[in-house]
Design an enzyme around this catalytic site. Structure first.
Site, PDB file in Angstrom:
ATOM      1  N   HIS A   1      79.558  27.484 -28.898  1.00 61.73           N
ATOM      2  CA  HIS A   1      79.815  27.778 -30.314  1.00 61.73           C
ATOM      3  C   HIS A   1      80.434  29.190 -30.328  1.00 61.73           C
ATOM      4  O   HIS A   1      79.779  30.166 -30.701  1.00 61.73           O
ATOM      5  CB  HIS A   1      78.499  27.734 -31.084  1.00 61.73           C
ATOM      6  CG  HIS A   1      78.628  27.686 -32.580  1.00 61.73           C
ATOM      7  ND1 HIS A   1      79.811  27.950 -33.252  1.00 61.73           N
ATOM      8  CD2 HIS A   1      77.705  27.406 -33.537  1.00 61.73           C
ATOM      9  CE1 HIS A   1      79.600  27.823 -34.555  1.00 61.73           C
ATOM     10  NE2 HIS A   1      78.333  27.493 -34.762  1.00 61.73           N
TER      11      HIS A   1
ATOM     12  N   ARG B   1      83.869  20.485 -35.311  1.00 68.46           N
ATOM     13  CA  ARG B   1      82.506  20.399 -34.756  1.00 68.46           C
ATOM     14  C   ARG B   1      82.228  18.941 -34.405  1.00 68.46           C
ATOM     15  O   ARG B   1      82.575  18.037 -35.166  1.00 68.46           O
ATOM     16  CB  ARG B   1      81.464  20.889 -35.763  1.00 68.46           C
ATOM     17  CG  ARG B   1      80.034  20.604 -35.279  1.00 68.46           C
ATOM     18  CD  ARG B   1      78.981  21.208 -36.140  1.00 68.46           C
ATOM     19  NE  ARG B   1      78.962  22.659 -35.982  1.00 68.46           N
ATOM     20  CZ  ARG B   1      78.050  23.449 -36.555  1.00 68.46           C
ATOM     21  NH1 ARG B   1      77.098  22.915 -37.318  1.00 68.46           N
ATOM     22  NH2 ARG B   1      78.090  24.758 -36.383  1.00 68.46           N
TER      23      ARG B   1
ATOM     24  N   ARG C   1      76.694  26.799 -42.699  1.00 69.28           N
ATOM     25  CA  ARG C   1      77.330  28.108 -42.511  1.00 69.28           C
ATOM     26  C   ARG C   1      78.733  28.013 -41.924  1.00 69.28           C
ATOM     27  O   ARG C   1      79.664  28.642 -42.433  1.00 69.28           O
ATOM     28  CB  ARG C   1      76.482  28.982 -41.569  1.00 69.28           C
ATOM     29  CG  ARG C   1      75.335  29.684 -42.235  1.00 69.28           C
ATOM     30  CD  ARG C   1      74.172  29.787 -41.273  1.00 69.28           C
ATOM     31  NE  ARG C   1      73.661  28.447 -41.054  1.00 69.28           N
ATOM     32  CZ  ARG C   1      72.747  27.884 -41.833  1.00 69.28           C
ATOM     33  NH1 ARG C   1      72.208  28.565 -42.804  1.00 69.28           N
ATOM     34  NH2 ARG C   1      72.344  26.640 -41.634  1.00 69.28           N
ATOM     35  N   THR C   2      78.875  27.294 -40.827  1.00 67.09           N
ATOM     36  CA  THR C   2      80.148  27.368 -40.096  1.00 67.09           C
ATOM     37  C   THR C   2      81.285  26.789 -40.932  1.00 67.09           C
ATOM     38  O   THR C   2      82.341  27.406 -41.080  1.00 67.09           O
ATOM     39  CB  THR C   2      80.028  26.636 -38.742  1.00 67.09           C
ATOM     40  OG1 THR C   2      78.851  27.103 -38.093  1.00 67.09           O
ATOM     41  CG2 THR C   2      81.231  26.903 -37.867  1.00 67.09           C
TER      42      THR C   2
ATOM     43  N   LYS D   1      86.793   3.860 -37.034  1.00 67.25           N
ATOM     44  CA  LYS D   1      87.568   2.670 -36.616  1.00 67.25           C
ATOM     45  C   LYS D   1      87.927   2.754 -35.137  1.00 67.25           C
ATOM     46  O   LYS D   1      88.657   1.916 -34.629  1.00 67.25           O
ATOM     47  CB  LYS D   1      88.854   2.573 -37.435  1.00 67.25           C
ATOM     48  CG  LYS D   1      88.654   2.534 -38.934  1.00 67.25           C
ATOM     49  CD  LYS D   1      90.007   2.627 -39.641  1.00 67.25           C
ATOM     50  CE  LYS D   1      89.838   3.143 -41.053  1.00 67.25           C
ATOM     51  NZ  LYS D   1      91.118   3.622 -41.617  1.00 67.25           N
TER      52      LYS D   1
HETATM   53  N1   CP Z   1      74.819  28.743 -37.261  1.00 66.09           N
HETATM   54  C1   CP Z   1      75.380  27.549 -37.527  1.00 66.09           C
HETATM   55  O1   CP Z   1      76.194  27.021 -36.752  1.00 66.09           O
HETATM   56  O2   CP Z   1      74.991  27.015 -38.723  1.00 66.09           O
HETATM   57  P1   CP Z   1      75.498  25.623 -39.307  1.00 66.09           P
HETATM   58  O3   CP Z   1      74.998  24.537 -38.404  1.00 66.09           O
HETATM   59  O4   CP Z   1      74.913  25.532 -40.697  1.00 66.09           O
HETATM   60  O5   CP Z   1      77.004  25.641 -39.328  1.00 66.09           O
END
Ligand code: CP
Length: 310
Positions: free
Chosen positions: A139, A111, A60-61, A90
């Site tokens: 998040h 991320r 999603r993100t 590396k």
């Molecule tokens: N909700 C969320 O962060 O989903 P993903 O891990 O698929 O990005």
């Protein structure tokens, strides 16, 4: 109109004031309305480039950020599986990587599995950096779309009774969302098995900001007294001991019977992905807001990108 978000990092939800959060949600509403009227693409970020650096899996993100940038008329460069496929393999530091990528893009979305990694990368970046999840840390953009969704599903946040359920210890989405909720007059029930409870430091922080917080292990009672239940997955990847995960697996499940028995009008949210903590027999109920919630990620991330880059 002045835009205080222009050029800013978004590393934690606390980086945004209530006014800035509302500005993102209002911009998301405007963008969604225009898309509903048939506008498929905007040109506000024409010529700008987003870089997504994902050291940890995502559906999603990453895809909603990339979709958002493309819908705004911008371009995208992307590294998935960055642990293996970037020069991190590396030994390049997050700070050096972000410094380099700043030469190739106008905004970075990162991320990473380590809490604090967004701050580390931002120290080297010379363009805005947005945290798309740093381990068990935060998040923040998920919290923005969660607020947007709860407001669309239930109306204004003030007066709302929310239950955050599941792995509140390791779930970064609930760490950001609970902190965001301190701007509103809500009642928060934290329903978790004892070993997966919300960290005491976060609970203290919420109470210090005068949020009404209750902790319980009784999910059914918490749902009976809530307007929204926000369910989270047990974060298997954060368990040092696989046997402990096996012990906790399946320790709470929201299914149709539980909803009908406790609170037939409750709204069910989840950041997704789910494993088995929401039974698929909930999906067809009007209560199930989690797929709409995931869709809302595009509008909210369009809004944030347009404000940060624009
Ligand atoms: N909700 C969320 O962060 O989903 P993903 O891990 O698929 O990005």
């Amino acid at each position: 109109m002045s835009n205080s978000l222009a050029g800013r990092n978004v590393l934690a939800i606390g980086d945004l004031s209530k006014e800035e959060i509302l500005a993102v949600l209002e911009q998301a509403t405007r963008l969604k309305e225009q898309c509903d009227f048939g506008v498929a693409k905007f040109n506000v970020l024409d010529g700008y480039i987003l870089a997504t650096l994902f050291y940890e899996p995502s559906t999603r993100t990453r895809l909603s950020f990339e979709s958002a940038m493309l819908r705004l008329g911008g371009g995208v460069i992307s590294v998935a599986e960055a642990m293996k496929s970037s020069s991190a393999s590396k030994g390049e530091t997050l700070s050096d990587t972000a410094r380099m990528v700043s030469g190739y893009a106008d905004v970075i979305v990162q991320r990473h599995p380590a809490a604090g990694s967004a701050q580390e990368a931002a120290a080297g970046a010379t363009v805005p950096l947005i945290n798309a999840g740093d381990g068990i840390g935060e998040h923040p953009t998920q919290a923005l779309l969660d607020l947007y969704t709860s407001q669309r599903e239930r109306g204004q946040s003030d007066g709302l009774r929310l239950c955050l359920a599941g792995d509140l210890k390791n779930g970064r989405t609930v760490h950001s969302l609970s902190r965001a909720l301190t701007h509103w007059n809500v009642t928060l029930t934290l329903a978790a098995p004892q070993t997966l409870a919300m960290p005491a430091g976060i609970v203290a922080e919420l109470r210090q900001k005068e949020l009404a917080v209750h902790e319980t292990g009784d999910l059914a009672a918490a749902m009976a007294a809530s307007d929204v239940v926000y369910v989270t997955r047990i974060q298997r990847e954060r368990f040092a001991d696989p046997a402990e995960y096996e012990r906790m697996k399946g320790s709470y499940v929201v299914n149709r019977t539980l909803i009908e028995r406790t609170n037939p009008s409750i709204t069910v949210m989840h950041p997704l992905p789910r494993v088995d903590e929401i039974a698929t027999d909930v999906d067809a109920l009007p209560n199930a807001a989690y797929f709409r919630q995931a869709d809302n990620g595009v509008w909210v991330r369009m809004a944030l990108l347009s404000l940060v880059v624009g």
